[in-house]
Design a protein around this motif. Structure first.
Motif, PDB file in Angstrom:
ATOM      1  N   GLU A 156       0.828  -1.215   0.000  1.00 16.50           N
ATOM      2  CA  GLU A 156       0.000   0.000   0.000  1.00 16.50           C
ATOM      3  C   GLU A 156       0.862   1.264   0.000  1.00 16.50           C
ATOM      4  OE1 GLU A 156      -3.407   2.145   2.754  1.00 16.50           O
ATOM      5  OE2 GLU A 156      -3.038   0.001   2.990  1.00 16.50           O
ATOM      6  N   ARG A 157       1.906   1.252   0.796  1.00 15.08           N
ATOM      7  CA  ARG A 157       2.759   2.444   0.904  1.00 15.08           C
ATOM      8  C   ARG A 157       3.437   2.773  -0.422  1.00 15.08           C
ATOM      9  NH1 ARG A 157       8.128   3.198   4.693  1.00 15.08           N
ATOM     10  NH2 ARG A 157       8.353   5.426   4.352  1.00 15.08           N
ATOM     11  N   PHE A 158       4.067   1.782  -1.038  1.00 13.57           N
ATOM     12  CA  PHE A 158       4.784   2.025  -2.290  1.00 13.57           C
ATOM     13  C   PHE A 158       3.801   2.398  -3.394  1.00 13.57           C
ATOM     14  CE2 PHE A 158       7.287   1.450  -6.035  1.00 13.57           C
ATOM     15  CZ  PHE A 158       8.599   1.613  -5.652  1.00 13.57           C
ATOM     16  N   ALA A 159       2.700   1.659  -3.489  1.00 13.91           N
ATOM     17  CA  ALA A 159       1.721   1.913  -4.551  1.00 13.91           C
ATOM     18  C   ALA A 159       1.132   3.319  -4.426  1.00 13.91           C
ATOM     19  CB  ALA A 159       0.615   0.860  -4.519  1.00 13.91           C
ATOM     20  N   HIS A 160       0.752   3.698  -3.203  1.00 15.28           N
ATOM     21  CA  HIS A 160       0.177   5.023  -2.993  1.00 15.28           C
ATOM     22  C   HIS A 160       1.213   6.117  -3.281  1.00 15.28           C
ATOM     23  CE1 HIS A 160      -2.167   8.280  -1.268  1.00 15.28           C
ATOM     24  NE2 HIS A 160      -1.113   8.592  -0.539  1.00 15.28           N
ATOM     25  N   SER A 161       2.420   5.954  -2.746  1.00 16.65           N
ATOM     26  CA  SER A 161       3.463   6.970  -2.933  1.00 16.65           C
ATOM     27  C   SER A 161       3.847   7.110  -4.393  1.00 16.65           C
ATOM     28  CB  SER A 161       4.704   6.618  -2.102  1.00 16.65           C
ATOM     29  OG  SER A 161       4.396   6.641  -0.731  1.00 16.65           O
ATOM     30  N   SER A 162       3.978   6.001  -5.099  1.00 19.73           N
ATOM     31  CA  SER A 162       4.370   6.079  -6.510  1.00 19.73           C
ATOM     32  C   SER A 162       3.278   6.718  -7.358  1.00 19.73           C
ATOM     33  CB  SER A 162       4.749   4.701  -7.055  1.00 19.73           C
ATOM     34  OG  SER A 162       3.686   3.794  -6.944  1.00 19.73           O
ATOM     35  N   GLN A 163       2.029   6.394  -7.048  1.00 20.07           N
ATOM     36  CA  GLN A 163       0.919   6.999  -7.785  1.00 20.07           C
ATOM     37  C   GLN A 163       0.901   8.515  -7.565  1.00 20.07           C
ATOM     38  OE1 GLN A 163      -2.967   5.514  -6.750  1.00 20.07           O
ATOM     39  NE2 GLN A 163      -4.014   6.927  -8.128  1.00 20.07           N
ATOM     40  N   ARG A 164       1.062   8.927  -6.314  1.00 20.30           N
ATOM     41  CA  ARG A 164       1.051  10.368  -6.014  1.00 20.30           C
ATOM     42  C   ARG A 164       2.252  11.058  -6.647  1.00 20.30           C
ATOM     43  NH1 ARG A 164      -1.246  14.738  -6.425  1.00 20.30           N
ATOM     44  NH2 ARG A 164      -0.495  16.394  -5.058  1.00 20.30           N
ATOM     45  N   TYR A 165       3.407  10.411  -6.638  1.00 24.14           N
ATOM     46  CA  TYR A 165       4.619  10.990  -7.227  1.00 24.14           C
ATOM     47  C   TYR A 165       4.405  11.262  -8.715  1.00 24.14           C
ATOM     48  CZ  TYR A 165       9.606  11.675  -8.055  1.00 24.14           C
ATOM     49  OH  TYR A 165      10.826  12.208  -8.379  1.00 24.14           O
ATOM     50  N   VAL A 166       3.819  10.320  -9.411  1.00 25.22           N
ATOM     51  CA  VAL A 166       3.543  10.502 -10.844  1.00 25.22           C
ATOM     52  C   VAL A 166       2.503  11.596 -11.045  1.00 25.22           C
ATOM     53  CG1 VAL A 166       2.586   9.403 -12.911  1.00 25.22           C
ATOM     54  CG2 VAL A 166       4.264   8.177 -11.505  1.00 25.22           C
ATOM     55  N   GLU A 167       1.474  11.621 -10.213  1.00 29.05           N
ATOM     56  CA  GLU A 167       0.440  12.667 -10.322  1.00 29.05           C
ATOM     57  C   GLU A 167       1.053  14.058 -10.182  1.00 29.05           C
ATOM     58  OE1 GLU A 167      -2.335  11.709  -7.237  1.00 29.05           O
ATOM     59  OE2 GLU A 167      -3.300  10.102  -8.407  1.00 29.05           O
ATOM     60  N   ILE A 168       1.936  14.210  -9.212  1.00 26.32           N
ATOM     61  CA  ILE A 168       2.596  15.507  -8.999  1.00 26.32           C
ATOM     62  C   ILE A 168       3.355  15.913 -10.254  1.00 26.32           C
ATOM     63  CG2 ILE A 168       4.464  16.679  -7.741  1.00 26.32           C
ATOM     64  CD1 ILE A 168       3.575  15.014  -5.268  1.00 26.32           C
ATOM     65  N   HIS A 169       4.099  14.977 -10.816  1.00 29.60           N
ATOM     66  CA  HIS A 169       4.897  15.304 -12.001  1.00 29.60           C
ATOM     67  C   HIS A 169       4.027  15.532 -13.238  1.00 29.60           C
ATOM     68  CE1 HIS A 169       9.014  15.170 -10.480  1.00 29.60           C
ATOM     69  NE2 HIS A 169       8.485  14.401  -9.538  1.00 29.60           N
ATOM     70  N   GLN A 170       2.874  14.926 -13.272  1.00 32.13           N
ATOM     71  CA  GLN A 170       1.926  15.234 -14.347  1.00 32.13           C
ATOM     72  C   GLN A 170       1.410  16.661 -14.190  1.00 32.13           C
ATOM     73  OE1 GLN A 170      -0.634  11.768 -13.633  1.00 32.13           O
ATOM     74  NE2 GLN A 170      -0.347  11.214 -15.781  1.00 32.13           N
ATOM     75  N   GLN A 171       1.114  17.055 -12.971  1.00 37.89           N
ATOM     76  CA  GLN A 171       0.643  18.423 -12.727  1.00 37.89           C
ATOM     77  C   GLN A 171       1.734  19.443 -13.029  1.00 37.89           C
ATOM     78  OE1 GLN A 171      -0.864  18.541  -8.702  1.00 37.89           O
ATOM     79  NE2 GLN A 171      -2.444  17.008  -9.118  1.00 37.89           N
ATOM     80  N   LEU A 172       2.968  19.128 -12.647  1.00 39.12           N
ATOM     81  CA  LEU A 172       4.086  20.043 -12.899  1.00 39.12           C
ATOM     82  C   LEU A 172       4.320  20.274 -14.390  1.00 39.12           C
ATOM     83  CD1 LEU A 172       6.608  18.840 -10.184  1.00 39.12           C
ATOM     84  CD2 LEU A 172       5.691  21.165 -10.410  1.00 39.12           C
ATOM     85  N   GLN A 173       3.995  19.278 -15.194  1.00 42.96           N
ATOM     86  CA  GLN A 173       4.196  19.394 -16.644  1.00 42.96           C
ATOM     87  C   GLN A 173       3.440  20.599 -17.213  1.00 42.96           C
ATOM     88  OE1 GLN A 173       6.225  17.853 -18.526  1.00 42.96           O
ATOM     89  NE2 GLN A 173       5.469  18.042 -20.605  1.00 42.96           N
ATOM     90  N   HIS A 174       2.280  20.909 -16.610  1.00 43.94           N
ATOM     91  CA  HIS A 174       1.426  21.949 -17.187  1.00 43.94           C
ATOM     92  C   HIS A 174       1.143  23.120 -16.251  1.00 43.94           C
ATOM     93  CE1 HIS A 174       0.838  19.204 -20.496  1.00 43.94           C
ATOM     94  NE2 HIS A 174       0.549  18.255 -19.620  1.00 43.94           N
TER      95      HIS A 174
END
Length: 197
Positions: A156-174
């Motif tokens: 749960e920890r890795f899956a949640h953290s990795s998903q949020r990490y990618v979401e942040i970088h998707q938001q930063l793109q734009h």
């Protein structure tokens, strides 16, 4: 691997160490623009000399404390830690590997790589890097590591953290708002260090 092949690999490690030591003597520090310091871990893995690899990582951490490493080097470090029974540290290094290139662990496990539109040092280069990544969960000597890594990534920890990490970088793109970007970058930094303790 034949004894002669093992000797050649060990000789390469010795030569790299000599070269780095000579740089330190000559310059008072390391001038390793060629990146020789990253090569021994892969050689230790080929030799299956995990204790030797662990000793090398300890030296590396002292000699290059600010060096964040490359994704393949961090991955090799993760394997070394796992193989020598340092599981909490291996979890941290696996997370650092993910943060350095979000595709590497998926590539290792033989999963399809689907580029995500996100902010990174270079998303295309990050995906392209995986073409040169030579490790695979099909390597028999890494079977135990592969199972451990699958379990870690499914946690749960890795899956949640990795998903949020990618979401942040998707938001930063734009994201154009400077304050919002600062908030996102701060959250990404916190996530990057979240497995450290």
């Amino acid at each position: 691997m034949t004894p002669k092949q093992a000797q050649r690999l060990q000789a390469q490690i010795t030569q790299i160490k000599r070269t780095l030591a000579a740089e330190k003597r000559k310059f008072g520090g390391y001038d390793d623009s060629r990146g020789l310091r990253y090569r021994p871990l892969g050689l230790y893995l080929k030799l299956q000399d995990y204790k030797g690899g662990l000793s090398y990582t300890r030296w590396f951490a002292k000699a290059f404390p600010d060096d964040i490493g490359f994704p393949d080097f961090l991955f090799e470090w993760t394997v070394i830690l796992f193989k020598t029974g340092h599981l909490p540290q291996a979890q941290v290094k696996a997370w650092q590997t993910f943060c350095s290139n979000t595709y590497v662990l998926e590539k290792y496990l033989g999963r399809a790589i689907e580029p995500v539109d996100k902010y990174e040092w270079s998303n295309l280069a990050s995906v392209a890097f995986t073409d040169h990544f030579t490790y695979s969960d099909q390597q028999p000597e890494l079977a135990d590591f592969s199972e451990w890594l699958k379990q870690l990534m499914a946690s749960e920890r890795f899956a949640h953290s990795s998903q949020r990490y990618v979401e942040i970088h998707q938001q930063l793109q734009h994201e154009q708002d400077r304050k919002r970007r600062e908030q996102l970058l701060k959250e990404a930094d916190q996530l990057e260090t979240s497995f450290n303790g």
